[in-house]
Design a protein around this motif. Structure first.
Motif, short mmCIF file in Angstrom:
data_model
loop_
_atom_site.label_atom_id
_atom_site.label_comp_id
_atom_site.label_asym_id
_atom_site.label_seq_id
_atom_site.Cartn_x
_atom_site.Cartn_y
_atom_site.Cartn_z
N LYS A 240 3.91 1.14 -1.08
CA LYS A 240 4.83 1.68 -2.58
C LYS A 240 3.49 2.29 -3.33
O LYS A 240 4.49 3.71 -4.20
CB LYS A 240 5.26 0.25 -2.91
CG LYS A 240 6.30 -0.22 -2.23
CD LYS A 240 7.19 -1.64 -2.63
CE LYS A 240 7.19 -1.34 -4.18
NZ LYS A 240 8.08 -2.69 -4.58
N ALA A 241 2.45 1.59 -3.56
CA ALA A 241 1.01 2.59 -4.31
C ALA A 241 1.03 3.96 -4.20
O ALA A 241 0.56 4.06 -5.21
CB ALA A 241 -0.36 1.14 -4.46
N PHE A 242 1.25 4.21 -3.01
CA PHE A 242 1.04 5.29 -2.46
C PHE A 242 1.70 6.25 -2.98
O PHE A 242 1.32 7.38 -3.99
CB PHE A 242 0.57 5.45 -0.83
CG PHE A 242 0.71 7.01 -0.61
CD1 PHE A 242 -0.30 8.01 -1.07
CD2 PHE A 242 1.68 7.86 0.17
CE1 PHE A 242 -0.28 9.52 -0.45
CE2 PHE A 242 2.01 8.88 0.40
CZ PHE A 242 0.93 9.89 0.24
N SER B 73 0.73 -1.07 0.17
CA SER B 73 0.18 0.37 0.10
C SER B 73 0.67 1.08 0.08
O SER B 73 0.46 1.95 -0.93
CB SER B 73 -0.91 0.16 1.06
OG SER B 73 -1.47 -0.84 1.30
N ASP C 297 7.04 15.80 -4.54
CA ASP C 297 6.79 16.01 -2.87
C ASP C 297 7.46 14.48 -2.36
O ASP C 297 7.99 15.14 -1.01
CB ASP C 297 5.56 15.21 -2.76
CG ASP C 297 4.57 14.55 -1.97
OD1 ASP C 297 5.46 14.85 -0.74
OD2 ASP C 297 3.52 15.28 -1.99
N GLU D 70 4.01 6.16 -5.69
CA GLU D 70 3.71 6.14 -6.87
C GLU D 70 3.20 6.56 -7.31
O GLU D 70 2.95 8.05 -8.60
CB GLU D 70 3.44 4.47 -7.62
CG GLU D 70 4.70 3.76 -6.89
CD GLU D 70 4.05 2.37 -7.86
OE1 GLU D 70 2.93 1.74 -7.77
OE2 GLU D 70 5.21 1.54 -7.70
N THR D 71 2.38 8.17 -6.71
CA THR D 71 0.44 8.56 -7.10
C THR D 71 1.39 9.54 -7.01
O THR D 71 0.79 11.24 -7.36
CB THR D 71 -0.48 8.36 -6.08
OG1 THR D 71 -0.19 8.42 -5.18
CG2 THR D 71 -0.81 6.87 -7.45
N VAL D 72 2.51 10.34 -5.61
CA VAL D 72 2.83 11.41 -5.96
C VAL D 72 4.15 11.70 -6.38
O VAL D 72 4.26 11.30 -7.38
CB VAL D 72 3.56 11.64 -3.77
CG1 VAL D 72 2.01 10.71 -3.33
CG2 VAL D 72 4.49 10.47 -3.25
N SER D 73 4.46 13.01 -6.43
CA SER D 73 4.98 13.77 -7.61
C SER D 73 6.79 13.90 -7.07
O SER D 73 6.35 13.50 -5.12
CB SER D 73 4.90 15.81 -7.87
OG SER D 73 5.08 16.01 -6.74
#
Length: 275
Positions: free
Chosen positions: A250-252, A248, A260, A254-257
């Motif tokens: 790692k998936a999170f 979870s 960030d 992967e979505t941030v800039s």
């Protein structure tokens, strides 16, 4: 030889990671130990002062953690195909460096010469307890290829005893030693301890550990879990990071800039792993 040793290190790492990621519940949901009752019994012993609890006191302490005691069962089934083991041993030992160590193996008089036991540091959950059982030769009795419901009940019952002993060490640091030798498990998974010893001593301060805790491994802080409600009515369950959160997280990330990530970690992090 070096190649074999390197392979064994990789195998042990893989096994340890698998155990951590399993993350089963520490106890069945319906189990609630009466810790304060057990703590009061131990406090009375230390106030006298004594080190060893009387047999009646041992029975009372074990009862607070739902570990049944009694006479040797009149019938231990030995019919063909039975997975029921004979006398077993479980206990707590006190290591001056690592603190409480949970021990399991063949019991009765065989404990002195069979050299068949496994050990692990407290605290334990059911998954770690079953792994401890697997490290003994006696576990072959109930891990055969034709494993049935009976063998699963027996293994689970033994694992639960080990978890309860570890929890006693966590919650009552004054308990320094426990010997349950022997104890028996019947076909239904019912445990009976027929002989027992418990030793206690005043808790001591160990540098680098919380209060009077003797644990080298800090238990999962379940008391930090919270259910929170936002102003818009949405509810969230918040808990300390667990091994099974890895995917979870790692998936999170992967979505941030990239910016960030830089602000969070002060470096351009691009890959995340359990290491």
């Amino acid at each position: 030889m070096e190649a074999v040793r390197a392979f064994m290190y990789v195998a042990r790492y893989s096994e340890a990671k698998k155990l951590l990621m399993a993350n089963p519940p520490s106890f069945p949901a319906d189990f609630t130990p009466h810790t304060e009752v057990a703590r009061a019994i131990v406090a009375n012993v230390l106030a006298e002062p004594r080190t060893w609890l009387e047999t009646s006191e041992c029975r009372d302490v074990l009862a607070t953690y739902d570990i049944a005691t009694g006479p040797v069962p009149s019938t231990i089934p030995r019919k063909a195909g039975s997975k029921v083991p004979g006398a077993l041993f479980a206990g707590l030992a006190d290591n001056p460096i690592f603190g409480p160590v949970v021990v399991f193996g063949l019991g009765g008089s065989a404990v002195d010469f069979a050299d068949d036991y496994g050990l692990d540091l407290a605290p334990l959950d059911l998954n770690l307890a079953e792994a401890l059982i697997e490290r003994t030769r006696i576990s072959r009795l109930f891990r055969d290829a034709d494993e049935n419901e009976q063998s699963r009940r027996i293994r689970h019952a033994i694992a639960l005893v080990l978890v309860k002993l570890a929890q006693l060490a966590v919650e009552i640091p004054e308990i320094r030693e426990i010997d349950l030798n022997p104890f028996y498990v019947d076909e239904g998974g019912n445990v009976t301890v027929t002989d027992m010893r418990i030793a206690a001593a005043p808790p001591n301060i160990v540098p680098g550990r919380l209060a009077t805790s003797r644990l080298a491994i800090r238990p999962y802080p379940k008391e930090w879990e919270r259910s929170l409600e936002l102003k818009d009515g949405r509810r969230f369950f918040v808990h300390p990071v667990r091994p099974d959160d890895e995917d979870s997280l790692k998936a999170f990330f992967e979505t941030v800039s990239a910016e960030d990530l830089r602000l969070r970690f002060f470096a351009p992090v691009r890959d995340f792993s359990s290491a």
